[in-house]
Design a protein around this motif. Structure first.
Motif, PDB file in Angstrom:
ATOM      1  N   ILE A   1       0.686  -1.090   0.111  1.00  0.00           N
ATOM      2  CA  ILE A   1       0.032   0.069  -0.011  1.00  0.00           C
ATOM      3  C   ILE A   1       0.937   1.219  -0.016  1.00  0.00           C
ATOM      4  CG2 ILE A   1      -1.855   1.373   1.287  1.00  0.00           C
ATOM      5  CD1 ILE A   1      -2.721  -1.457   2.302  1.00  0.00           C
ATOM      6  N   LYS A   2       1.894   1.289   0.961  1.00  0.00           N
ATOM      7  CA  LYS A   2       3.026   2.456   0.761  1.00  0.00           C
ATOM      8  C   LYS A   2       3.516   2.570  -0.341  1.00  0.00           C
ATOM      9  CE  LYS A   2       5.582   5.366   3.135  1.00  0.00           C
ATOM     10  NZ  LYS A   2       5.168   6.371   3.784  1.00  0.00           N
ATOM     11  N   GLN A   3       4.049   1.600  -1.224  1.00  0.00           N
ATOM     12  CA  GLN A   3       4.445   1.529  -2.307  1.00  0.00           C
ATOM     13  C   GLN A   3       3.544   2.052  -3.363  1.00  0.00           C
ATOM     14  OE1 GLN A   3       5.890  -2.213  -3.119  1.00  0.00           O
ATOM     15  NE2 GLN A   3       7.616  -2.216  -1.977  1.00  0.00           N
ATOM     16  N   LYS A   4       2.520   1.682  -3.481  1.00  0.00           N
ATOM     17  CA  LYS A   4       1.418   1.979  -4.415  1.00  0.00           C
ATOM     18  C   LYS A   4       0.791   3.695  -4.530  1.00  0.00           C
ATOM     19  CE  LYS A   4      -2.795   0.694  -6.868  1.00  0.00           C
ATOM     20  NZ  LYS A   4      -3.446  -0.450  -7.589  1.00  0.00           N
ATOM     21  N   THR A   5       0.755   3.922  -3.215  1.00  0.00           N
ATOM     22  CA  THR A   5       0.021   5.211  -2.741  1.00  0.00           C
ATOM     23  C   THR A   5       0.837   6.520  -2.231  1.00  0.00           C
ATOM     24  OG1 THR A   5      -0.523   4.665  -0.311  1.00  0.00           O
ATOM     25  CG2 THR A   5      -2.093   3.846  -2.243  1.00  0.00           C
ATOM     26  N   GLY A   6       1.904   5.740  -1.636  1.00  0.00           N
ATOM     27  CA  GLY A   6       3.011   6.802  -0.954  1.00  0.00           C
ATOM     28  C   GLY A   6       2.473   7.149   0.466  1.00  0.00           C
ATOM     29  N   LYS A   7       1.424   6.486   0.985  1.00  0.00           N
ATOM     30  CA  LYS A   7       0.823   6.749   2.176  1.00  0.00           C
ATOM     31  C   LYS A   7       1.035   5.563   3.400  1.00  0.00           C
ATOM     32  CE  LYS A   7      -1.472  10.339   0.676  1.00  0.00           C
ATOM     33  NZ  LYS A   7      -0.834  11.621   0.573  1.00  0.00           N
ATOM     34  N   GLY A   8       1.117   5.839   4.477  1.00  0.00           N
ATOM     35  CA  GLY A   8       1.573   5.014   5.433  1.00  0.00           C
ATOM     36  C   GLY A   8       0.370   4.947   6.543  1.00  0.00           C
ATOM     37  N   PRO A   9       0.272   4.012   7.436  1.00  0.00           N
ATOM     38  CA  PRO A   9      -0.983   3.975   8.276  1.00  0.00           C
ATOM     39  C   PRO A   9      -1.290   5.406   9.083  1.00  0.00           C
ATOM     40  CG  PRO A   9       0.560   2.087   8.749  1.00  0.00           C
ATOM     41  CD  PRO A   9       1.310   3.084   7.631  1.00  0.00           C
ATOM     42  N   ALA A  10      -0.412   6.078   9.416  1.00  0.00           N
ATOM     43  CA  ALA A  10      -0.799   7.350  10.158  1.00  0.00           C
ATOM     44  C   ALA A  10      -1.523   8.126   9.165  1.00  0.00           C
ATOM     45  CB  ALA A  10       0.596   8.192  10.556  1.00  0.00           C
ATOM     46  N   ASP A  11      -0.850   8.284   7.792  1.00  0.00           N
ATOM     47  CA  ASP A  11      -1.585   8.976   6.895  1.00  0.00           C
ATOM     48  C   ASP A  11      -3.126   8.675   6.632  1.00  0.00           C
ATOM     49  OD1 ASP A  11       0.704  10.538   6.061  1.00  0.00           O
ATOM     50  OD2 ASP A  11       1.419   8.645   4.915  1.00  0.00           O
ATOM     51  N   PHE A  12      -3.377   7.199   6.683  1.00  0.00           N
ATOM     52  CA  PHE A  12      -4.660   6.844   6.549  1.00  0.00           C
ATOM     53  C   PHE A  12      -5.674   7.193   7.572  1.00  0.00           C
ATOM     54  CE2 PHE A  12      -2.681   4.463   3.155  1.00  0.00           C
ATOM     55  CZ  PHE A  12      -3.501   4.479   2.029  1.00  0.00           C
ATOM     56  N   ARG A  13      -4.998   6.954   8.791  1.00  0.00           N
ATOM     57  CA  ARG A  13      -5.799   7.462   9.833  1.00  0.00           C
ATOM     58  C   ARG A  13      -6.004   8.925   9.981  1.00  0.00           C
ATOM     59  NH1 ARG A  13      -1.850   4.149  12.998  1.00  0.00           N
ATOM     60  NH2 ARG A  13      -2.963   2.409  13.533  1.00  0.00           N
ATOM     61  N   THR A  14      -5.114   9.795   9.612  1.00  0.00           N
ATOM     62  CA  THR A  14      -5.719  11.193   9.313  1.00  0.00           C
ATOM     63  C   THR A  14      -6.698  11.329   8.213  1.00  0.00           C
ATOM     64  OG1 THR A  14      -3.311  11.526  10.300  1.00  0.00           O
ATOM     65  CG2 THR A  14      -4.570  13.460   8.717  1.00  0.00           C
ATOM     66  N   MET A  15      -6.421  10.887   7.108  1.00  0.00           N
ATOM     67  CA  MET A  15      -7.550  11.072   6.147  1.00  0.00           C
ATOM     68  C   MET A  15      -8.891  10.566   6.501  1.00  0.00           C
ATOM     69  SD  MET A  15      -5.282  10.395   2.505  1.00  0.00           S
ATOM     70  CE  MET A  15      -4.635   8.786   3.206  1.00  0.00           C
ATOM     71  N   ALA A  16      -8.909   9.644   7.291  1.00  0.00           N
ATOM     72  CA  ALA A  16     -10.196   8.888   7.553  1.00  0.00           C
ATOM     73  C   ALA A  16     -10.789   9.697   8.568  1.00  0.00           C
ATOM     74  CB  ALA A  16      -9.762   7.532   8.232  1.00  0.00           C
ATOM     75  N   GLU A  17     -10.086  10.435   9.476  1.00  0.00           N
ATOM     76  CA  GLU A  17     -10.553  11.399  10.415  1.00  0.00           C
ATOM     77  C   GLU A  17     -11.077  12.686   9.569  1.00  0.00           C
ATOM     78  OE1 GLU A  17     -11.211  12.460  14.402  1.00  0.00           O
ATOM     79  OE2 GLU A  17     -10.372  10.538  13.896  1.00  0.00           O
ATOM     80  N   ASP A  18     -10.417  13.031   8.637  1.00  0.00           N
ATOM     81  CA  ASP A  18     -10.749  14.235   8.017  1.00  0.00           C
ATOM     82  C   ASP A  18     -11.997  14.040   7.107  1.00  0.00           C
ATOM     83  OD1 ASP A  18      -8.479  15.680   8.828  1.00  0.00           O
ATOM     84  OD2 ASP A  18      -7.397  15.303   7.004  1.00  0.00           O
ATOM     85  N   LYS A  19     -12.203  12.768   6.552  1.00  0.00           N
ATOM     86  CA  LYS A  19     -13.258  12.432   5.867  1.00  0.00           C
ATOM     87  C   LYS A  19     -14.788  12.113   6.853  1.00  0.00           C
ATOM     88  CE  LYS A  19     -13.243  10.040   2.113  1.00  0.00           C
ATOM     89  NZ  LYS A  19     -13.631  10.996   1.160  1.00  0.00           N
ATOM     90  N   GLY A  20     -14.417  12.241   8.205  1.00  0.00           N
ATOM     91  CA  GLY A  20     -15.546  11.824   9.044  1.00  0.00           C
ATOM     92  C   GLY A  20     -15.879  10.475   9.298  1.00  0.00           C
ATOM     93  N   PHE A  21     -14.802   9.414   8.564  1.00  0.00           N
ATOM     94  CA  PHE A  21     -14.867   8.068   8.902  1.00  0.00           C
ATOM     95  C   PHE A  21     -14.662   7.474  10.520  1.00  0.00           C
ATOM     96  CE2 PHE A  21     -14.385   6.786   4.105  1.00  0.00           C
ATOM     97  CZ  PHE A  21     -15.604   7.307   3.940  1.00  0.00           C
ATOM     98  N   THR A  22     -13.788   8.328  10.993  1.00  0.00           N
ATOM     99  CA  THR A  22     -13.292   7.964  12.364  1.00  0.00           C
ATOM    100  C   THR A  22     -13.546   9.508  13.305  1.00  0.00           C
ATOM    101  OG1 THR A  22     -11.210   8.772  12.018  1.00  0.00           O
ATOM    102  CG2 THR A  22     -11.613   6.443  11.781  1.00  0.00           C
TER     103      THR A  22
END
Length: 74
Positions: free
Chosen positions: A10-31
Motif C-alpha cells: 500500500i505504501k509503495q502504491k500510494t505513498g501513504k502509511g498507516p498514520a496518513d490513512f488514519r488522518t485522512m479517515a478522520e478528515d473524511k469523518g470516517f473516524t
C-alpha cells in the motif's frame, strides 16, 4: 501475504502509511477520536476509488482503522 506485506505494498502504491490513512479517515469523518464510525464498505469504496486499491488491500486499511490490526501486526 502477511499484514506487513499488505502495508508495504500500500505504501509503495500510494505513498501513504498507516498514520496518513488514519488522518485522512478522520478528515473524511470516517473516524471520530480514533474510533471508526462507518461500515467496512464505506472505507473500501473510498480506498478503491481514490487510491486504486484492491479489496484485500482496502480491507487491510479497514482493519487498521477498526483497531483489529496495527503497524506491528504480522
Amino acid at each position: 501475504m502477511s499484514y506487513q506485506a499488505y502495508l508495504n505494498t500500500i505504501k509503495q502504491k500510494t505513498g501513504k502509511g498507516p498514520a496518513d490513512f488514519r488522518t485522512m479517515a478522520e478528515d473524511k469523518g470516517f473516524t471520530k477520536n480514533g474510533e471508526l464510525v462507518v461500515k467496512a464498505g464505506d472505507v473500501t469504496n473510498w480506498l478503491k476509488a481514490d487510491f486504486g486499491l484492491g479489496h484485500g488491500h482496502a480491507m487491510a486499511i479497514y482493519a487498521l482503522l477498526k483497531g483489529i490490526k496495527n503497524e506491528d501486526s504480522e
